[in-house]
Design a protein around this motif. Structure first.
Motif, PDB file in Angstrom:
ATOM      1  N   ASP A   1      -0.069  11.829  -2.651  1.00 25.36           N
ATOM      2  CA  ASP A   1       0.744  11.875  -1.439  1.00 25.36           C
ATOM      3  C   ASP A   1       1.905  12.846  -1.580  1.00 25.36           C
ATOM      4  N   ASN A   2       2.454  12.929  -2.788  1.00 26.17           N
ATOM      5  CA  ASN A   2       3.580  13.829  -3.049  1.00 26.17           C
ATOM      6  C   ASN A   2       3.134  15.234  -3.448  1.00 26.17           C
ATOM      7  N   GLN A   3       1.810  15.456  -3.505  1.00 27.77           N
ATOM      8  CA  GLN A   3       1.261  16.721  -3.994  1.00 27.77           C
ATOM      9  C   GLN A   3       1.862  17.084  -5.353  1.00 27.77           C
TER      10      GLN A   3
ATOM     11  N   ILE B   1      -2.809  14.956 -12.813  1.00 30.77           N
ATOM     12  CA  ILE B   1      -3.628  15.224 -13.999  1.00 30.77           C
ATOM     13  C   ILE B   1      -3.580  14.042 -14.960  1.00 30.77           C
ATOM     14  N   PHE B   2      -2.366  13.583 -15.264  1.00 28.62           N
ATOM     15  CA  PHE B   2      -2.220  12.519 -16.250  1.00 28.62           C
ATOM     16  C   PHE B   2      -2.636  11.162 -15.689  1.00 28.62           C
ATOM     17  N   ALA B   3      -2.328  10.919 -14.406  1.00 24.72           N
ATOM     18  CA  ALA B   3      -2.714   9.641 -13.806  1.00 24.72           C
ATOM     19  C   ALA B   3      -4.237   9.517 -13.724  1.00 24.72           C
ATOM     20  N   LEU B   4      -4.905  10.593 -13.358  1.00 23.37           N
ATOM     21  CA  LEU B   4      -6.369  10.566 -13.293  1.00 23.37           C
ATOM     22  C   LEU B   4      -6.987  10.368 -14.677  1.00 23.37           C
ATOM     23  N   ASN B   5      -6.411  11.004 -15.688  1.00 18.54           N
ATOM     24  CA  ASN B   5      -6.904  10.802 -17.055  1.00 18.54           C
ATOM     25  C   ASN B   5      -6.711   9.361 -17.497  1.00 18.54           C
ATOM     26  N   ASN B   6      -5.552   8.791 -17.185  1.00 17.76           N
ATOM     27  CA  ASN B   6      -5.295   7.409 -17.558  1.00 17.76           C
ATOM     28  C   ASN B   6      -6.277   6.467 -16.873  1.00 17.76           C
ATOM     29  N   LEU B   7      -6.510   6.705 -15.582  1.00 23.23           N
ATOM     30  CA  LEU B   7      -7.460   5.876 -14.846  1.00 23.23           C
ATOM     31  C   LEU B   7      -8.867   6.059 -15.401  1.00 23.23           C
ATOM     32  N   GLY B   8      -9.228   7.295 -15.713  1.00 26.02           N
ATOM     33  CA  GLY B   8     -10.562   7.561 -16.240  1.00 26.02           C
ATOM     34  C   GLY B   8     -10.821   6.878 -17.565  1.00 26.02           C
ATOM     35  N   THR B   9      -9.848   6.924 -18.462  1.00 28.80           N
ATOM     36  CA  THR B   9     -10.042   6.270 -19.755  1.00 28.80           C
ATOM     37  C   THR B   9     -10.102   4.755 -19.613  1.00 28.80           C
TER      38      THR B   9
ATOM     39  N   ARG C   1      -4.445   3.176  -9.926  1.00 30.21           N
ATOM     40  CA  ARG C   1      -4.900   3.759  -8.657  1.00 30.21           C
ATOM     41  C   ARG C   1      -3.718   4.008  -7.723  1.00 30.21           C
ATOM     42  N   ARG C   2      -2.764   3.120  -7.735  1.00 32.32           N
ATOM     43  CA  ARG C   2      -1.563   3.326  -6.929  1.00 32.32           C
ATOM     44  C   ARG C   2      -0.762   4.519  -7.452  1.00 32.32           C
ATOM     45  N   ARG C   3      -0.750   4.676  -8.774  1.00 33.23           N
ATOM     46  CA  ARG C   3      -0.052   5.826  -9.369  1.00 33.23           C
ATOM     47  C   ARG C   3      -0.714   7.127  -8.940  1.00 33.23           C
ATOM     48  N   VAL C   4      -2.032   7.151  -8.948  1.00 33.70           N
ATOM     49  CA  VAL C   4      -2.757   8.337  -8.490  1.00 33.70           C
ATOM     50  C   VAL C   4      -2.436   8.611  -7.027  1.00 33.70           C
ATOM     51  N   GLY C   5      -2.401   7.550  -6.219  1.00 32.24           N
ATOM     52  CA  GLY C   5      -2.111   7.715  -4.797  1.00 32.24           C
ATOM     53  C   GLY C   5      -0.752   8.321  -4.544  1.00 32.24           C
TER      54      GLY C   5
ATOM     55  N   ASP D   1       0.847  -1.189   0.000  1.00 33.03           N
ATOM     56  CA  ASP D   1       0.000   0.000   0.000  1.00 33.03           C
ATOM     57  C   ASP D   1       0.884   1.241   0.000  1.00 33.03           C
ATOM     58  N   ILE D   2       0.811   2.026  -1.047  1.00 26.95           N
ATOM     59  CA  ILE D   2       1.713   3.167  -1.193  1.00 26.95           C
ATOM     60  C   ILE D   2       1.440   4.252  -0.165  1.00 26.95           C
ATOM     61  N   THR D   3       0.223   4.301   0.360  1.00 23.73           N
ATOM     62  CA  THR D   3      -0.090   5.362   1.320  1.00 23.73           C
ATOM     63  C   THR D   3       0.624   5.155   2.641  1.00 23.73           C
TER      64      THR D   3
END
Length: 363
Positions: free
Chosen positions: A143-145, A151-159, A135-139, A50-52
């Motif tokens: 976490d690192n702000q 932006i790109f991780a959320l787009n990738n997850l969304g698609t 999801r781990r990439r987004v996390g 768990d990356i968090t």
């Protein structure tokens, strides 16, 4: 997709041919939805740490340098393997690198490795594993702000969620990316997010809004000089206009996409544009132009040495000949497609083609 709101002021033409109906149905079921993975290069196992809960800074102890160099080498190797078409090998290299990055607590490098693994999992059709690592990439980005990578991780997850058939969840995820991009004044992120939201909106059946979003996305993408992004958005526009029956704008946008893709050697987008143009031209009776475009598709397929793309050429040609009533040639193309389907061990396509060939026997 369900029928959505049509653009006012545009002529809506009836799709009065079997070929056009079949092709638009393919569009409605997402066969032309191209994932816009702007920074994907990885994927990971479902049981990864768990990356968090990880420490947020890499250690700089000199004793760790050989480990980091080995992990970096594995990531480079994974990228080479992915570029060469060996996605399974990419996953092996990526997971080995990820284990090392976990051991030295290099969070940023883990994020890059998740990108690599996600691309490989998607290539292999392992959607659940791809979703997990995205999801781990987004996390990690949160976490690192790290707003840029968010932006790109959320787009990738969304698609990816859109590909899974979850358009509402996809829309919420991509909209989060758009909010961040707008707050940062990030032109590239706004263009990508708006373009992806146009796909989501089209999937939900609101083609009028999908077209507006794609046209706005096009403005941002042209500002950044992102030609590949521009081609993607032009194809999205062509698809939306095709579904509502506005063939003039369909041909205009797909045509622009095809030309830009050809200049920039973007073969997947070039093929996507050609397929849209074939459907549009055949729907308005421009069969000669449709056949010319299909020949272009065949040349690209041969250049790519891709039996899958050649198979699509034979299917589309057979459908077009069947539409104009030349059943002999239609059967001939379906027979060639059948041979390829057997070579590709595609049992479903083989069964469909046998049925179609039998249906044409008495015509």
């Amino acid at each position: 997709m369900k029928q959505g709101n049509f653009l006012s002021g545009h002529t809506i033409l009836n799709l009065n041919s079997n070929l056009a109906k079949q092709q638009v149905n393919k569009l409605k079921h997402g066969s032309f939805y191209v994932l816009l993975f702007a920074c994907l290069l990885s994927s990971t196992a479902a049981n990864a740490i768990d990356i968090t809960k990880q420490i947020q800074r890499p250690l700089n102890n000199s004793a760790e340098l050989p480990l980091r160099e080995e992990a970096d080498r594995l990531v480079r190797l994974g990228r080479q393997q992915y570029a060469s078409g060996y996605a399974d090998k990419t996953i092996e290299s990526g997971l080995q690198a990820l284990e090392i990055y976990h051991s030295i607590r290099d969070i940023n490098a883990q994020g890059v490795t998740y990108d690599l693994l996600a691309s490989a999992y998607i290539k292999l059709g392992n959607i659940q594993e791809a979703e997990d690592v995205l999801r781990r990439r987004v996390g990690i980005a949160r976490d690192n702000q790290d707003f840029q990578n968010q932006i790109f991780a959320l787009n990738n997850l969304g698609t990816l969620l859109l590909q899974k058939g979850e358009p509402k969840a996809a829309g919420q995820t991509i909209n989060d990316a758009l909010v961040i991009a707008r707050n940062l004044g990030n032109i590239e992120g706004q263009g990508l997010s708006l373009s992806n939201l146009s796909l989501v909106t089209a999937r939900l059946g609101d083609y009028n809004q999908a077209i507006k979003l794609a046209e706005t996305a096009l403005i941002f993408r042209r500002q950044t000089g992102n030609v590949i992004g521009e081609v993607n958005t032009l194809n999205n526009l062509g698809e939306a206009y095709l579904i509502v029956g506005d063939y003039e704008n369909t041909i205009g946008n797909y045509g622009a996409a095809m030309r830009l893709a050809k200049i920039n050697f973007d073969r997947p987008n070039e093929l996507r544009a050609i397929d849209g143009l074939v459907t549009a031209h055949s729907a308005v009776g421009r069969y000669e132009r449709a056949f010319e475009l299909l020949e272009q598709r065949l040349n690209i397929a041969k250049f790519l040495n891709s039996p899958t793309e050649e198979f699509k050429y034979f299917i589309s040609s057979g459908e077009l000949y069947e539409k104009i009533g030349n059943y002999g040639k239609a059967r001939n193309f379906y027979q060639q497609a059948l041979s390829l389907a057997r070579n590709l061990d595609d049992i479903k396509q083989e069964a469909k083609l046998l049925y179609r060939i039998n249906e044409l026997q008495g015509r």
